[in-house]
Design a protein around this motif. Structure first.
Motif, PDB file in Angstrom:
ATOM      1  N   ALA A  31      -6.520 -22.350   9.940  1.00 33.27           N
ATOM      2  CA  ALA A  31      -5.419 -22.172   8.994  1.00 33.27           C
ATOM      3  C   ALA A  31      -5.866 -21.315   7.813  1.00 33.27           C
ATOM      4  O   ALA A  31      -5.121 -20.443   7.345  1.00 33.27           O
ATOM      5  N   PHE A  32      -7.091 -21.527   7.347  1.00 30.72           N
ATOM      6  CA  PHE A  32      -7.631 -20.715   6.248  1.00 30.72           C
ATOM      7  C   PHE A  32      -7.764 -19.258   6.667  1.00 30.72           C
ATOM      8  O   PHE A  32      -7.418 -18.343   5.905  1.00 30.72           O
ATOM      9  N   THR A  33      -8.286 -19.038   7.862  1.00 32.36           N
ATOM     10  CA  THR A  33      -8.450 -17.672   8.359  1.00 32.36           C
ATOM     11  C   THR A  33      -7.104 -16.966   8.456  1.00 32.36           C
ATOM     12  O   THR A  33      -6.958 -15.806   8.054  1.00 32.36           O
ATOM     13  N   GLN A  34      -6.113 -17.670   8.976  1.00 34.28           N
ATOM     14  CA  GLN A  34      -4.779 -17.086   9.100  1.00 34.28           C
ATOM     15  C   GLN A  34      -4.187 -16.792   7.716  1.00 34.28           C
ATOM     16  O   GLN A  34      -3.621 -15.716   7.492  1.00 34.28           O
ATOM     17  N   PHE A  35      -4.332 -17.727   6.806  1.00 42.64           N
ATOM     18  CA  PHE A  35      -3.759 -17.560   5.473  1.00 42.64           C
ATOM     19  C   PHE A  35      -4.414 -16.399   4.733  1.00 42.64           C
ATOM     20  O   PHE A  35      -3.729 -15.594   4.096  1.00 42.64           O
ATOM     21  N   LEU A  36      -5.737 -16.292   4.840  1.00 46.65           N
ATOM     22  CA  LEU A  36      -6.442 -15.199   4.173  1.00 46.65           C
ATOM     23  C   LEU A  36      -5.971 -13.855   4.712  1.00 46.65           C
ATOM     24  O   LEU A  36      -5.797 -12.891   3.954  1.00 46.65           O
ATOM     25  N   GLY A  37      -5.743 -13.787   6.034  1.00 47.78           N
ATOM     26  CA  GLY A  37      -5.213 -12.558   6.612  1.00 47.78           C
ATOM     27  C   GLY A  37      -3.803 -12.262   6.128  1.00 47.78           C
ATOM     28  O   GLY A  37      -3.452 -11.108   5.869  1.00 47.78           O
ATOM     29  N   ASP A  38      -3.008 -13.320   5.965  1.00 47.69           N
ATOM     30  CA  ASP A  38      -1.622 -13.145   5.533  1.00 47.69           C
ATOM     31  C   ASP A  38      -1.515 -12.629   4.100  1.00 47.69           C
ATOM     32  O   ASP A  38      -0.573 -11.897   3.771  1.00 47.69           O
ATOM     33  N   ILE A  39      -2.451 -13.006   3.230  1.00 46.26           N
ATOM     34  CA  ILE A  39      -2.358 -12.601   1.821  1.00 46.26           C
ATOM     35  C   ILE A  39      -3.121 -11.316   1.521  1.00 46.26           C
ATOM     36  O   ILE A  39      -2.933 -10.727   0.450  1.00 46.26           O
ATOM     37  N   SER A  40      -3.982 -10.873   2.442  1.00 50.59           N
ATOM     38  CA  SER A  40      -4.795  -9.673   2.206  1.00 50.59           C
ATOM     39  C   SER A  40      -4.008  -8.418   2.559  1.00 50.59           C
ATOM     40  O   SER A  40      -3.176  -8.419   3.476  1.00 50.59           O
ATOM     41  N   ALA A  41      -4.270  -7.346   1.830  1.00 55.41           N
ATOM     42  CA  ALA A  41      -3.614  -6.066   2.120  1.00 55.41           C
ATOM     43  C   ALA A  41      -4.051  -5.568   3.490  1.00 55.41           C
ATOM     44  O   ALA A  41      -5.231  -5.634   3.850  1.00 55.41           O
ATOM     45  N   THR A  42      -3.094  -5.085   4.261  1.00 53.44           N
ATOM     46  CA  THR A  42      -3.416  -4.511   5.552  1.00 53.44           C
ATOM     47  C   THR A  42      -3.959  -3.091   5.350  1.00 53.44           C
ATOM     48  O   THR A  42      -3.819  -2.507   4.278  1.00 53.44           O
ATOM     49  N   GLU A  43      -4.554  -2.555   6.408  1.00 53.80           N
ATOM     50  CA  GLU A  43      -5.052  -1.177   6.329  1.00 53.80           C
ATOM     51  C   GLU A  43      -3.906  -0.213   6.043  1.00 53.80           C
ATOM     52  O   GLU A  43      -4.048   0.734   5.255  1.00 53.80           O
ATOM     53  N   TYR A  44      -2.753  -0.466   6.663  1.00 50.09           N
ATOM     54  CA  TYR A  44      -1.587   0.384   6.421  1.00 50.09           C
ATOM     55  C   TYR A  44      -1.169   0.318   4.958  1.00 50.09           C
ATOM     56  O   TYR A  44      -0.876   1.345   4.333  1.00 50.09           O
ATOM     57  N   GLN A  45      -1.137  -0.874   4.395  1.00 50.16           N
ATOM     58  CA  GLN A  45      -0.737  -1.023   2.989  1.00 50.16           C
ATOM     59  C   GLN A  45      -1.721  -0.336   2.057  1.00 50.16           C
ATOM     60  O   GLN A  45      -1.332   0.267   1.052  1.00 50.16           O
ATOM     61  N   GLU A  46      -3.012  -0.445   2.371  1.00 41.96           N
ATOM     62  CA  GLU A  46      -4.016   0.187   1.522  1.00 41.96           C
ATOM     63  C   GLU A  46      -3.906   1.708   1.554  1.00 41.96           C
ATOM     64  O   GLU A  46      -4.037   2.376   0.526  1.00 41.96           O
ATOM     65  N   THR A  47      -3.651   2.260   2.731  1.00 42.31           N
ATOM     66  CA  THR A  47      -3.649   3.719   2.863  1.00 42.31           C
ATOM     67  C   THR A  47      -2.283   4.344   2.638  1.00 42.31           C
ATOM     68  O   THR A  47      -2.171   5.442   2.099  1.00 42.31           O
ATOM     69  N   SER A  48      -1.220   3.638   3.046  1.00 37.69           N
ATOM     70  CA  SER A  48       0.101   4.247   3.027  1.00 37.69           C
ATOM     71  C   SER A  48       1.015   3.756   1.912  1.00 37.69           C
ATOM     72  O   SER A  48       2.025   4.379   1.647  1.00 37.69           O
ATOM     73  N   ILE A  49       0.680   2.638   1.287  1.00 39.15           N
ATOM     74  CA  ILE A  49       1.509   2.146   0.186  1.00 39.15           C
ATOM     75  C   ILE A  49       0.771   2.281  -1.136  1.00 39.15           C
ATOM     76  O   ILE A  49       1.242   2.951  -2.066  1.00 39.15           O
ATOM     77  N   ILE A  50      -0.400   1.675  -1.228  1.00 43.13           N
ATOM     78  CA  ILE A  50      -1.149   1.727  -2.482  1.00 43.13           C
ATOM     79  C   ILE A  50      -1.517   3.164  -2.829  1.00 43.13           C
ATOM     80  O   ILE A  50      -1.246   3.645  -3.947  1.00 43.13           O
ATOM     81  N   GLN A  51      -2.112   3.875  -1.878  1.00 44.26           N
ATOM     82  CA  GLN A  51      -2.512   5.253  -2.154  1.00 44.26           C
ATOM     83  C   GLN A  51      -1.293   6.162  -2.343  1.00 44.26           C
ATOM     84  O   GLN A  51      -1.327   7.095  -3.157  1.00 44.26           O
TER      85      GLN A  51
END
Length: 290
Positions: free
Chosen positions: A8-28
């Motif tokens: 559950a912790f592993t899943q939750f951490l993945g759910d709250i972390s920025a995805t590669e797409y978000q890091e490259t295509s949204i944030i940048q």
């Protein structure tokens, strides 16, 4: 499938972390909109040319959590034509000039909050554009919100956090993301930079068991609340809290520590349902308790 507490912790951490797409295509992409707009409005021939945009804050450190609230960009302006002399005694005029550069945009709503221009996006979230003049050696002059200036060194502070993250086996950033989820679920009492610095100061080592590490954060954080800016210019990072607000924060941390201890004990006894129930209270409704 019923998840163990660790799963559950592993899943939750993945759910709250920025995805590669978000890091490259949204944030940048949002940083590029700042660069494009300010480069257009303040070209090299202007009296105050735009030099560069620097991603800072949680997005730069890798501690941003979903859903994103904001992205911070340091907008550096050149003093090649001695623009500093024009605004040295009136930083409000400087920041309003940056705000005016965004006038007429139909897809954004622009405001100012004293030290930064906040650009809201119709698709959600906002970018805080902090306009500065470079003072050398990684130090910048930032409007203080009342017409004057303060020195800030976010790059130096960011390097400190990156070094601590490396020294702690790159486990600091994930623990900070989890701690930010607790903070978001419980009144957002701590500012992001403060929380990151407290965590970076509290740990001498962090293992891969993030349930244990998060319990230790809640236990140790009260002893590290009065921590200094690692950038060297803002002093005690706890001063934004009134006495009563600090006491409320301490009580919230103590409550979280107690629930984390009970959750870890339940997990050790094989009662994952109870452990997940308690972690859900600590980390918020999005934590998977099934």
């Amino acid at each position: 499938m019923t998840l163990t507490t660790a799963q559950a912790f592993t899943q939750f951490l993945g759910d709250i972390s920025a995805t590669e797409y978000q890091e490259t295509s949204i944030i940048q992409a949002r940083k590029r909109t700042v660069d494009d707009r300010l480069s257009e409005k303040f070209p090299s021939a202007a009296d105050m040319p735009y030099s560069e945009g620097v991603l800072m804050g949680s997005a730069a450190k890798g501690t941003i959590i979903r859903p994103f609230d904001d992205i911070d960009v340091l907008a550096v302006f050149s003093n090649v034509s001695n623009a500093w002399a024009k605004y040295q005694w009136d930083s409000k005029a400087f920041i309003y000039r940056i705000r005016d550069a965004y006038s007429g945009l139909s897809i954004q709503q622009v405001g100012t909050r004293g030290q930064a221009v906040r650009v809201f996006y119709k698709t959600g979230g906002h970018v805080d554009v902090a306009p500065v003049f470079a003072a050398g050696d990684g130090v910048y002059k930032l409007p203080n919100g009342s017409g004057g200036w303060i020195d800030t060194a976010p790059g130096i502070a960011g390097q400190w956090f990156a070094r601590r993250n490396q020294e702690l086996g790159y486990n600091l950033a994930p623990v900070v993301r989890l701690a930010k989820s607790w903070n978001r679920a419980h009144s957002k009492r701590m500012r992001s930079f403060h929380l990151e610095t407290v965590a970076g100061s509290a740990f001498s080592k962090i293992g891969s068991n993030y349930r244990e590490a998060l319990e230790k954060f809640f236990e140790w954080a009260p002893r590290h609340l009065h921590v200094n800016d690692p950038g060297g210019h803002s002093g005690d990072l706890c001063t934004y809290l009134t006495w009563s607000a600090e006491q409320s924060l301490r009580q919230s941390l103590e409550s979280a520590a107690e629930r984390a201890r009970r959750a870890r004990a339940a997990e050790a006894d094989g009662d994952h349902a109870e452990a997940k129930r308690l972690w859900k209270i600590v980390l918020g409704d999005d934590f998977p308790a099934a």
